[in-house]
Design a protein around this motif. Structure first.
Motif, mmCIF file in Angstrom:
data_model
loop_
_atom_site.group_PDB
_atom_site.id
_atom_site.type_symbol
_atom_site.label_atom_id
_atom_site.label_comp_id
_atom_site.label_asym_id
_atom_site.label_seq_id
_atom_site.Cartn_x
_atom_site.Cartn_y
_atom_site.Cartn_z
ATOM 1 N N LEU A 178 -4.632 5.708 -1.217
ATOM 2 C CA LEU A 178 -3.750 4.555 -1.071
ATOM 3 C C LEU A 178 -3.805 3.736 -2.354
ATOM 4 O O LEU A 178 -4.879 3.387 -2.822
ATOM 5 C CB LEU A 178 -4.188 3.676 0.093
ATOM 6 N N GLU A 179 -2.658 3.466 -2.899
ATOM 7 C CA GLU A 179 -2.576 2.622 -4.079
ATOM 8 C C GLU A 179 -2.186 1.223 -3.630
ATOM 9 O O GLU A 179 -1.239 1.054 -2.866
ATOM 10 C CB GLU A 179 -1.525 3.179 -5.026
ATOM 11 N N GLU A 180 -2.937 0.237 -4.082
ATOM 12 C CA GLU A 180 -2.714 -1.130 -3.625
ATOM 13 C C GLU A 180 -2.157 -1.986 -4.757
ATOM 14 O O GLU A 180 -2.683 -1.992 -5.856
ATOM 15 C CB GLU A 180 -4.039 -1.708 -3.131
ATOM 16 N N VAL A 235 4.829 3.608 2.798
ATOM 17 C CA VAL A 235 4.445 2.291 2.303
ATOM 18 C C VAL A 235 4.085 1.421 3.498
ATOM 19 O O VAL A 235 4.787 1.412 4.502
ATOM 20 C CB VAL A 235 5.606 1.598 1.544
ATOM 21 N N SER A 251 -5.110 12.174 -0.053
ATOM 22 C CA SER A 251 -4.362 10.955 0.227
ATOM 23 C C SER A 251 -5.114 9.741 -0.309
ATOM 24 O O SER A 251 -6.180 9.392 0.189
ATOM 25 C CB SER A 251 -4.118 10.825 1.723
ATOM 26 N N LEU A 261 0.862 -1.185 0.000
ATOM 27 C CA LEU A 261 0.000 0.000 0.000
ATOM 28 C C LEU A 261 0.894 1.229 0.000
ATOM 29 O O LEU A 261 1.690 1.424 0.924
ATOM 30 C CB LEU A 261 -0.903 0.007 1.231
ATOM 31 N N ILE A 262 0.759 2.042 -1.042
ATOM 32 C CA ILE A 262 1.594 3.242 -1.180
ATOM 33 C C ILE A 262 0.699 4.470 -1.038
ATOM 34 O O ILE A 262 -0.380 4.515 -1.629
ATOM 35 C CB ILE A 262 2.300 3.268 -2.555
ATOM 36 N N GLY A 263 1.156 5.447 -0.266
ATOM 37 C CA GLY A 263 0.355 6.649 -0.082
ATOM 38 C C GLY A 263 1.218 7.871 0.126
ATOM 39 O O GLY A 263 2.445 7.797 0.191
ATOM 40 N N ASN A 264 0.571 9.017 0.234
ATOM 41 C CA ASN A 264 1.295 10.267 0.483
ATOM 42 C C ASN A 264 0.496 11.200 1.373
ATOM 43 O O ASN A 264 -0.727 11.110 1.445
ATOM 44 C CB ASN A 264 1.653 10.971 -0.826
#
Length: 129
Positions: A107-109, A29, A105, A9-12
């Motif tokens: 989250l990319e999974e 991450v 924000s 899981l990638i986020g900012n």
């Protein structure tokens, strides 16, 4: 070897800076999966290859959060590179995941299949099975 599924899981987080189009980012991450899969992460690198010189932040232990704020524009792509421990993971050695910087924000999974090193070939006595 056994196959393990790892969810990345990638986020900012985004901070608005003046002037209007200036933003500061922190990237992070999270990993979700079996203890064996999570134990096999060697490092996480956030890279922006389009800047000169290319910018990189390497994180070698959790929490995998960038230490300093990164100045970027919205909708720039950052690469999140996950490197797996040798002697634990046969394949892949590394996975690269492009991540688009957004103001909100999101989250990319991503799901990765890790081909684990068979137990009898382990080079270290760790909990990775």
């Amino acid at each position: 070897g056994k196959e393990e599924t790892l969810t990345i899981l990638i986020g900012n987080t985004c901070r608005h800076v003046t002037p209007q189009y200036d933003y500061k980012w922190k990237l992070f991450v999270f990993f979700n999966g079996s203890q064996a899969a999570v134990n096999c992460i060697k490092e996480v690198t956030f890279a922006c290859s389009r800047t000169q010189p290319p910018e990189r932040q390497v994180l070698q232990k959790p929490p995998f959060v960038t230490g300093s704020w990164i100045k970027k524009r919205i909708n720039e792509t950052i690469e999140c590179i996950v490197t797996y421990k040798e002697g634990m993971v046969d394949n892949p050695r590394q996975t690269t995941h492009p991540f688009l910087l957004r103001e909100s924000s999101v989250l990319e999974e991503v799901t990765v299949q890790l081909q684990m090193v068979p137990r009898e070939r382990h080079s270290s006595g760790t909990l990775c099975t």
